[in-house]
Design a protein around this motif. Structure first.
Motif, PDB file in Angstrom:
ATOM      1  N   ARG A 181       0.828  -1.209   0.000  1.00 52.30           N
ATOM      2  CA  ARG A 181       0.000   0.000   0.000  1.00 52.30           C
ATOM      3  C   ARG A 181       0.861   1.256   0.000  1.00 52.30           C
ATOM      4  O   ARG A 181       0.561   2.232  -0.679  1.00 52.30           O
ATOM      5  N   LYS A 182       1.945   1.233   0.772  1.00 54.23           N
ATOM      6  CA  LYS A 182       2.840   2.393   0.811  1.00 54.23           C
ATOM      7  C   LYS A 182       3.499   2.627  -0.546  1.00 54.23           C
ATOM      8  O   LYS A 182       3.631   3.763  -1.004  1.00 54.23           O
ATOM      9  N   GLU A 183       3.910   1.546  -1.185  1.00 57.91           N
ATOM     10  CA  GLU A 183       4.562   1.676  -2.484  1.00 57.91           C
ATOM     11  C   GLU A 183       3.582   2.174  -3.542  1.00 57.91           C
ATOM     12  O   GLU A 183       3.925   3.024  -4.376  1.00 57.91           O
ATOM     13  N   GLU A 184       2.371   1.654  -3.524  1.00 59.29           N
ATOM     14  CA  GLU A 184       1.364   2.103  -4.481  1.00 59.29           C
ATOM     15  C   GLU A 184       1.029   3.570  -4.259  1.00 59.29           C
ATOM     16  O   GLU A 184       0.790   4.319  -5.214  1.00 59.29           O
ATOM     17  N   CYS A 185       1.004   3.978  -3.002  1.00 58.33           N
ATOM     18  CA  CYS A 185       0.744   5.397  -2.693  1.00 58.33           C
ATOM     19  C   CYS A 185       1.861   6.273  -3.247  1.00 58.33           C
ATOM     20  O   CYS A 185       1.609   7.350  -3.783  1.00 58.33           O
ATOM     21  N   GLN A 186       3.120   5.791  -3.156  1.00 55.22           N
ATOM     22  CA  GLN A 186       4.240   6.554  -3.686  1.00 55.22           C
ATOM     23  C   GLN A 186       4.146   6.687  -5.200  1.00 55.22           C
ATOM     24  O   GLN A 186       4.374   7.761  -5.767  1.00 55.22           O
ATOM     25  N   VAL A 187       3.793   5.607  -5.876  1.00 53.76           N
ATOM     26  CA  VAL A 187       3.644   5.657  -7.326  1.00 53.76           C
ATOM     27  C   VAL A 187       2.511   6.613  -7.714  1.00 53.76           C
ATOM     28  O   VAL A 187       2.633   7.397  -8.653  1.00 53.76           O
ATOM     29  N   ALA A 188       1.392   6.555  -6.970  1.00 52.00           N
ATOM     30  CA  ALA A 188       0.282   7.476  -7.246  1.00 52.00           C
ATOM     31  C   ALA A 188       0.706   8.921  -7.019  1.00 52.00           C
ATOM     32  O   ALA A 188       0.321   9.819  -7.771  1.00 52.00           O
ATOM     33  N   ARG A 189       1.527   9.141  -5.993  1.00 49.24           N
ATOM     34  CA  ARG A 189       2.001  10.495  -5.715  1.00 49.24           C
ATOM     35  C   ARG A 189       2.879  10.992  -6.861  1.00 49.24           C
ATOM     36  O   ARG A 189       2.780  12.147  -7.295  1.00 49.24           O
ATOM     37  N   ASP A 190       3.753  10.127  -7.364  1.00 48.23           N
ATOM     38  CA  ASP A 190       4.611  10.522  -8.477  1.00 48.23           C
ATOM     39  C   ASP A 190       3.804  10.738  -9.746  1.00 48.23           C
ATOM     40  O   ASP A 190       4.107  11.630 -10.542  1.00 48.23           O
ATOM     41  N   ASP A 191       2.773   9.907  -9.964  1.00 50.30           N
ATOM     42  CA  ASP A 191       1.899  10.104 -11.119  1.00 50.30           C
ATOM     43  C   ASP A 191       1.217  11.462 -11.034  1.00 50.30           C
ATOM     44  O   ASP A 191       1.086  12.170 -12.030  1.00 50.30           O
ATOM     45  N   HIS A 192       0.792  11.821  -9.833  1.00 50.78           N
ATOM     46  CA  HIS A 192       0.169  13.137  -9.647  1.00 50.78           C
ATOM     47  C   HIS A 192       1.160  14.250  -9.965  1.00 50.78           C
ATOM     48  O   HIS A 192       0.803  15.254 -10.601  1.00 50.78           O
ATOM     49  N   ARG A 193       2.412  14.095  -9.558  1.00 54.70           N
ATOM     50  CA  ARG A 193       3.419  15.113  -9.842  1.00 54.70           C
ATOM     51  C   ARG A 193       3.658  15.242 -11.343  1.00 54.70           C
ATOM     52  O   ARG A 193       3.835  16.347 -11.866  1.00 54.70           O
ATOM     53  N   VAL A 194       3.679  14.108 -12.044  1.00 58.57           N
ATOM     54  CA  VAL A 194       3.873  14.152 -13.494  1.00 58.57           C
ATOM     55  C   VAL A 194       2.726  14.910 -14.154  1.00 58.57           C
ATOM     56  O   VAL A 194       2.941  15.789 -14.997  1.00 58.57           O
ATOM     57  N   ARG A 195       1.500  14.575 -13.769  1.00 63.12           N
ATOM     58  CA  ARG A 195       0.339  15.256 -14.342  1.00 63.12           C
ATOM     59  C   ARG A 195       0.367  16.748 -14.022  1.00 63.12           C
ATOM     60  O   ARG A 195       0.058  17.592 -14.875  1.00 63.12           O
ATOM     61  N   PHE A 196       0.738  17.072 -12.792  1.00 70.36           N
ATOM     62  CA  PHE A 196       0.768  18.471 -12.374  1.00 70.36           C
ATOM     63  C   PHE A 196       1.815  19.239 -13.180  1.00 70.36           C
ATOM     64  O   PHE A 196       1.578  20.376 -13.611  1.00 70.36           O
ATOM     65  N   LEU A 197       2.969  18.619 -13.412  1.00 72.77           N
ATOM     66  CA  LEU A 197       4.003  19.298 -14.191  1.00 72.77           C
ATOM     67  C   LEU A 197       3.557  19.488 -15.634  1.00 72.77           C
ATOM     68  O   LEU A 197       3.817  20.535 -16.241  1.00 72.77           O
ATOM     69  N   PHE A 198       2.884  18.499 -16.197  1.00 73.31           N
ATOM     70  CA  PHE A 198       2.338  18.671 -17.545  1.00 73.31           C
ATOM     71  C   PHE A 198       1.368  19.849 -17.576  1.00 73.31           C
ATOM     72  O   PHE A 198       1.387  20.661 -18.515  1.00 73.31           O
ATOM     73  N   GLU A 199       0.505  19.954 -16.559  1.00 72.25           N
ATOM     74  CA  GLU A 199      -0.463  21.053 -16.537  1.00 72.25           C
ATOM     75  C   GLU A 199       0.233  22.398 -16.413  1.00 72.25           C
ATOM     76  O   GLU A 199      -0.173  23.378 -17.047  1.00 72.25           O
ATOM     77  N   ARG A 200       1.292  22.469 -15.611  1.00 79.92           N
ATOM     78  CA  ARG A 200       2.065  23.712 -15.521  1.00 79.92           C
ATOM     79  C   ARG A 200       2.703  24.045 -16.864  1.00 79.92           C
ATOM     80  O   ARG A 200       2.683  25.194 -17.318  1.00 79.92           O
ATOM     81  N   CYS A 201       3.272  23.021 -17.485  1.00 79.83           N
ATOM     82  CA  CYS A 201       3.939  23.216 -18.767  1.00 79.83           C
ATOM     83  C   CYS A 201       2.965  23.738 -19.818  1.00 79.83           C
ATOM     84  O   CYS A 201       3.312  24.618 -20.619  1.00 79.83           O
ATOM     85  N   LEU A 202       1.733  23.226 -19.799  1.00 76.17           N
ATOM     86  CA  LEU A 202       0.763  23.589 -20.821  1.00 76.17           C
ATOM     87  C   LEU A 202       0.131  24.954 -20.588  1.00 76.17           C
ATOM     88  O   LEU A 202      -0.790  25.337 -21.310  1.00 76.17           O
ATOM     89  N   ILE A 203       0.605  25.671 -19.588  1.00 83.12           N
ATOM     90  CA  ILE A 203       0.273  27.096 -19.473  1.00 83.12           C
ATOM     91  C   ILE A 203       1.222  27.892 -20.363  1.00 83.12           C
ATOM     92  O   ILE A 203       0.814  28.571 -21.293  1.00 83.12           O
ATOM     93  N   ALA A 204       2.507  27.763 -20.091  1.00 86.88           N
ATOM     94  CA  ALA A 204       3.497  28.512 -20.864  1.00 86.88           C
ATOM     95  C   ALA A 204       3.604  27.999 -22.288  1.00 86.88           C
ATOM     96  O   ALA A 204       3.923  28.769 -23.201  1.00 86.88           O
ATOM     97  N   CYS A 205       3.352  26.716 -22.493  1.00 96.75           N
ATOM     98  CA  CYS A 205       3.568  26.087 -23.810  1.00 96.75           C
ATOM     99  C   CYS A 205       2.260  25.673 -24.466  1.00 96.75           C
ATOM    100  O   CYS A 205       2.223  24.699 -25.226  1.00 96.75           O
ATOM    101  N   ALA A 206       1.188  26.390 -24.196  1.00 91.97           N
ATOM    102  CA  ALA A 206      -0.120  26.002 -24.724  1.00 91.97           C
ATOM    103  C   ALA A 206      -0.186  26.056 -26.239  1.00 91.97           C
ATOM    104  O   ALA A 206      -1.017  25.382 -26.847  1.00 91.97           O
ATOM    105  N   LEU A 207       0.678  26.828 -26.877  1.00 96.28           N
ATOM    106  CA  LEU A 207       0.650  26.969 -28.327  1.00 96.28           C
ATOM    107  C   LEU A 207       1.645  26.042 -29.014  1.00 96.28           C
ATOM    108  O   LEU A 207       1.889  26.178 -30.213  1.00 96.28           O
TER     109      LEU A 207
END
Length: 727
Positions: A396-422
């Motif tokens: 459960r702890k390991e799966e939570c860590q993977v989910a946390r990292d997945d969330h970070r990846v998605r969040f970084l993509f969303e940040r990127c798609l502000i400056a790089c939306a075009l």
């Protein structure tokens, strides 16, 4: 008015979470909770990438008459060139200077429907409504803006300050609403590297409310996040907070009881050890004087504070390590907000490198999780603790860590798609990442991408392919139809629409689309020929109607008599027809081509093809000899030009040589001395374009590489070796 669009985020909103969060939530769908704003149908449609319902209503006659003098001129200039950012900002600046509320509302709503990532203009829109006394409308505008850019820390702060300035805080529901908005804000944008101001505002507001335990809970959450001012949260805020209140007041009851019991046991053990060393053991039955119930000694309070600080120190050190890993990546991001001006290559490379790193972290943790899971499963039979085994707990702890990292990846993509939306490349990367996770999420991202890149054909066609692949033909049609209207005359879009209908079994629709394209392109002969060939092939191969296919090509030849591709395709149609009716048609087709203003080497190819046909299918040797003599005359007339063309195309023929051609080209074979030796000729080419089209992307080559190979004729065949004696 500055034309720079200051924003700090773009992502999706979620429901408020509890004060204590043990797992990082995945980015939820873009739906604002009703208690925090005015989430209406227009907002929801806008969040899903459909701006039709967000468009401003037409002005009434009274409003038109009351608008400033130059408004109509600037409004028309902006709409006539909707992708010209400067025209829009000129309109908005004029409305602001005039201080006209109705004009500003119209202009801002239309502008934000096209550029929804501009935080600064959402703020201006809210301020316009507030100055007009429409506080509810101002809040609604903030909600609409946050549906588009929920990662925007600045817009969240503006919305919160608006509520703090307009709500009656004496009402019991007002603090509850403010806290709920704070929770929405930190869940949506709290992971941003520059979100410190939002967290600080949250801490100060809870402190003003006198909710000391809530202050601790908020600080505990931000201490785990790698933000720019991570050290300030620990060194200044948390330490000061810990020293200002007793542990019983600031800690949750569970943590307080746990730490207090631990400290008391430690204190008791230390005193017993000290007494043993001094030899002053107490008589049996006597104990240390008890502290009055409900109170802690100063020594115990200090021990509790030290233990609490020790625990946070460990968290702070781990977070500092995470900040250090990200600092160089963050340092390359000079423009984290949206703007139509291109980004420099350093920042683009920086975003790609940052995404690569986060994805590598996710893959590494996923691999470690799989490896550790196998090891813990092996020990599960021997190691159990109550109802749940150690292996299950570890997993459960390991799966939570993977989910946390997945969330970070998605969040970084969303940040990127502000400056790089075009930039299409970043949308494509995000879609590729999500494709293995959720079809629905990919669909939402495609909608958003197409909203920001309305004229990008590749992106829209990939979206149509995605919808078709997942069975939504209606959505695929809508996407391609909209692109066809937005980019009229783009060949690949019309061909893709026809192909979609063909795959769906709608041959009549496919034929109608190509027929319409043929009719509309009569003023452009080259394009008209291209569509005519496409239509003729559809009628011949799928419609089984060679008569109509022949008519289409013949009509096209009347407009473009010098188009060699039309002659070649018509000849191929004739040689593929029924033998009883094709001989005369082939002869007529070749005669027409030889009379047309075609290049010499093209005429030779057509004559060779006709000779090949009569040789293989004619029942009369006299007709073969007659055709052969005509061909020899043509070679004598055009021989010099032909040899020049052959030398010129010699290198190209080696590349485009057909797969079913003989190993030795006829032009290099020595003429046979025995008249009984059969003539070897290559088989007839087909009309199939699939081998040369290279998929959908191959259509562009038609304009750039005018090769006969694209139309089924890739080699020349020479019949000048004297196989037949002159008659």
């Amino acid at each position: 008015m500055a034309t720079e669009c200051e924003t700090s985020g773009d992502g999706e909103l979620g429901d408020p979470s509890a004060m204590e969060i043990t797992e990082v939530p995945i980015l939820p769908p873009p739906v604002m909770s009703d208690e925090n704003g005015c989430a209406d149908l227009a907002t929801e449609a806008f969040a899903q990438g459909d701006t039709a319902s967000f468009s401003p209503p037409p002005a009434t006659e009274d409003e038109e008459g009351d608008l400033p003098a130059d408004f109509e001129r600037l409004w028309n200039a902006a709409h006539d060139n909707a992708h010209d950012f400067t025209s829009w900002t000129d309109l908005l600046q004029y409305c602001e200077q005039e201080g006209h509320t109705a004009a500003s509302q119209r202009a801002l709503m239309a502008f934000l429907g096209r550029y929804p990532l501009c935080y600064g203009y959402w703020k201006k829109f809210a301020d316009v409504e507030r100055r007009a006394g429409n506080n509810d409308k101002a809040a609604e505008v903030c909600v609409q803006g946050l549906q588009s850019i929920p990662l925007s820390v600045d817009l969240w702060i503006h919305y919160i300050n608006l509520l703090l300035g307009t709500l009656d805080m004496n009402l019991p529901e007002s603090p509850k609403r403010i806290r709920s908005v704070f929770e929405d804000a930190v869940v949506a944008s709290g992971l941003d590297f520059h979100s410190d101001r939002l967290w600080d505002l949250y801490v100060e507001w809870e402190k003003e409310q006198g909710n000391i335990r809530n202050v601790t809970a908020v600080l505990d959450r931000v201490l785990k996040l790698p933000t720019q001012n991570y050290s300030t949260h620990y060194e200044n805020r948390f330490k000061a907070h810990l020293s200002s209140y007793e542990p019983k007041e600031m800690l949750s009851l569970e943590e307080y009881e746990e730490v207090r019991a631990l400290c008391r046991e430690t204190q008791k053990a230390e005193r017993a050890e000290q007494a043993k060393e001094k030899g002053n053991e107490m008589p049996p039955g006597e104990e240390e004087p008890a502290t009055p119930e409900g109170t802690d000694s100063e020594e115990l309070i200090q021990r509790i504070r030290d233990q609490v600080l020790s625990r946070r120190e460990k968290i702070h050190q781990e977070n500092e390590n995470e900040v250090r890993k990200r600092w160089n990546f963050e340092d390359t991001i000079k423009r984290p907000y949206f703007h139509v001006k291109p980004l420099d290559q350093t920042q683009l490379r920086g975003w790609h490198a940052y995404l690569d790193w986060e994805l590598a972290q996710l893959n590494k943790d996923a691999d470690d999780c799989n490896k550790d899971s196998k090891e813990t499963d092996a020990d599960a039979k021997e190691d159990t603790e109550g109802p749940e085994s150690t292996a299950q707990t570890q997993r459960r702890k390991e799966e939570c860590q993977v989910a946390r990292d997945d969330h970070r990846v998605r969040f970084l993509f969303e940040r990127c798609l502000i400056a790089c939306a075009l930039y299409e490349e970043f949308w494509t990367r995000y879609i590729q990442y999500l494709e293995t996770r959720s079809v629905d999420e990919v669909r939402v991202v495609y909608k958003r991408a197409c909203l920001h890149l309305p004229s990008n054909p590749n992106l829209h066609m990939r979206r149509a392919t995605f919808e078709e692949r997942h069975g939504d033909l209606a959505a695929a049609r809508r996407v391609l139809e909209a692109l066809d209207k937005n980019r009229p005359g783009l060949v690949v879009v019309r061909v893709r629409r026809a192909a979609l209908e063909r795959r769906a079994g709608q041959l009549e629709r496919s034929e109608a689309l190509l027929q319409e394209a043929v009719s509309q392109s009569k003023e452009k002969p080259t394009l008209h020929a291209f569509y005519s060939i496409k239509l003729a092939r559809l009628l011949l191969k799928l419609g089984g109607n060679p008569g109509r296919a022949r008519s289409v090509l013949q009509e096209a030849l009347e407009i473009s008599p010098s188009n060699d591709k039309l002659h070649l395709n018509l000849l191929e149609l004739e040689v593929s027809s029924e033998l009883c009716s094709s001989a005369e048609a082939v002869q007529k087709c070749v005669t027409r081509a030889l009379a047309a203003p075609l290049a010499p080497h093209t005429k030779i190819i057509l004559s060779q093809r006709g000779l090949q046909f009569v040789e293989e299918y004619s029942n009369s040797i006299q007709s073969v000899l007659s055709f052969y003599e005509d061909h020899q005359k043509l070679l004598k007339e055009l021989g010099g030009i032909k040899r020049e063309a052959e030398n010129k195309d010699k290198g190209q023929e080696k590349v485009v040589k057909s797969e079913d051609a003989p190993a030795d080209d006829a032009s290099t074979q020595a003429p046979p001395t025995d008249p009984q030796v059969p003539i070897t000729v290559p088989p007839p080419p087909t009309m199939d374009m699939s081998a040369q089209s290279g998929g959908y992307g191959g259509y562009s080559n038609w304009y750039q590489q005018p090769q006969y190979g694209s139309y089924g004729y890739q080699n020349t065949w020479n019949y000048n070796q004297g196989y037949y004696p002159p008659s």
